[in-house]
Enzyme design. Structure first.
Site, PDB file in Angstrom:
ATOM      1  N   HIS A  34      79.315  72.990 -26.450  1.00 33.71           N
ATOM      2  CA  HIS A  34      79.296  74.149 -27.355  1.00 33.71           C
ATOM      3  C   HIS A  34      79.748  73.768 -28.759  1.00 33.71           C
ATOM      4  CE1 HIS A  34      78.630  77.592 -24.582  1.00 33.71           C
ATOM      5  NE2 HIS A  34      79.049  76.714 -23.686  1.00 33.71           N
ATOM      6  N   CYS A  65      74.130  74.085 -23.912  1.00 37.37           N
ATOM      7  CA  CYS A  65      74.625  74.479 -22.594  1.00 37.37           C
ATOM      8  C   CYS A  65      73.574  75.243 -21.787  1.00 37.37           C
ATOM      9  CB  CYS A  65      75.940  75.237 -22.732  1.00 37.37           C
ATOM     10  SG  CYS A  65      76.917  75.131 -21.228  1.00 37.37           S
ATOM     11  N   GLU A 119      79.338  75.252 -31.471  1.00 34.54           N
ATOM     12  CA  GLU A 119      79.699  76.424 -32.288  1.00 34.54           C
ATOM     13  C   GLU A 119      81.160  76.821 -32.120  1.00 34.54           C
ATOM     14  OE1 GLU A 119      78.067  76.377 -29.551  1.00 34.54           O
ATOM     15  OE2 GLU A 119      78.708  78.041 -28.285  1.00 34.54           O
TER      16      GLU A 119
HETATM   17  N1  GLN Z   1      77.097  77.505 -16.164  1.00 29.65           N
HETATM   18  C1  GLN Z   1      76.170  78.167 -17.025  1.00 29.65           C
HETATM   19  C2  GLN Z   1      74.779  78.223 -16.397  1.00 29.65           C
HETATM   20  O1  GLN Z   1      74.540  77.581 -15.455  1.00 29.65           O
HETATM   21  C3  GLN Z   1      76.094  77.501 -18.391  1.00 29.65           C
HETATM   22  C4  GLN Z   1      77.428  77.599 -19.045  1.00 29.65           C
HETATM   23  C5  GLN Z   1      77.385  77.682 -20.539  1.00 29.65           C
HETATM   24  O2  GLN Z   1      76.358  77.957 -21.159  1.00 29.65           O
HETATM   25  N2  GLN Z   1      78.544  77.538 -21.104  1.00 29.65           N
HETATM   26  O3  GLN Z   1      73.946  78.919 -16.868  1.00 29.65           O
END
Ligand code: GLN
Length: 199
Positions: free
Chosen positions: A165, A81, A167
């Site tokens: 994610h 992410c 995890e």
């Molecule tokens: N929206 C977050 C960002 O732009 C990332 C979201 C996440 O890591 N769950 O940094």
């Protein structure tokens, strides 16, 4: 033989969940907050969180150079992410991709999807939280999974980056991928140290 040591970037985000998964899989972990935490790592996780906060923390701590050196030396990395965003061309510049932040729209803050990821053994339940997708990528980047035609899991060399994610769902295959590679690297290093003699 000692287990591989996996660093988990702990500037901000859900690093503790990654530490728990890695330890359950038998790894030794080390939270990474400053450059002195980097020496001797066999693998690295860049967790999800908020990429803007992570970027300023990395700058404040002088971590960008040491992180780049670690990864360019061939250390395996798992980015999830915000971690995927941190690896892209506009951030640490370690993956030949351009990530688009919050790509699924502000309303769709989070959702789950079943992904087909043959490279990691097939079907995988993925949790997306204000996730990015890969807007653009170079030829050396392998796309491992897509949602609506947009790459959400990619690999380039020793770097695996996903927009979701793992995890959270108790999905361990991505961490196992990292550990397998980190273990290999750790064994190579100890073979070299022992003049080629296996321990
Ligand atoms: N929206 C977050 C960002 O732009 C990332 C979201 C996440 O890591 N769950 O940094």
């Amino acid at each position: 033989m000692a287990p591989p040591v996996i660093g988990v970037l702990a500037i901000q985000g859900d690093f503790e969940a990654h530490v728990r998964v890695l330890e359950r899989l038998g790894a030794e972990t080390r939270t990474v907050r400053t450059p002195k935490d980097i020496g001797g790592l066999d693998g690295l996780v860049i967790p999800g969180g908020e990429s803007t906060t992570m970027t300023s923390g990395i700058q404040r701590e002088g971590l960008a150079g040491p992180l780049r050196d670690l990864v360019r030396a061939g250390t395996p990395v798992l980015g999830t992410c915000a971690g995927l965003i941190m690896l892209d061309r506009s951030h640490l510049g370690l993956l030949d991709i351009e990530a688009e932040r919050n790509a699924f729209g502000r309303q769709v803050r989070s959702f789950e999807a079943d992904l087909d990821m043959p490279a990691l053994g097939g079907a995988l339940r993925a949790v997306f939280i204000r996730a990015p997708w890969v807007a653009e990528h170079g030829e050396g980047v392998e796309v491992l999974a897509e949602v609506d035609g947009h790459p959400v899991a990619v690999r380039e060399g020793e770097i695996l980056a996903v927009a979701f994610h793992p995890e959270i769902e108790g999905e361990t295959r991505l961490h196992e991928w990292l550990l397998e590679r980190a273990g290999r690297r750790c064994r190579q290093a100890s073979d070299t140290k022992n003049g080629g003699q296996a321990e």
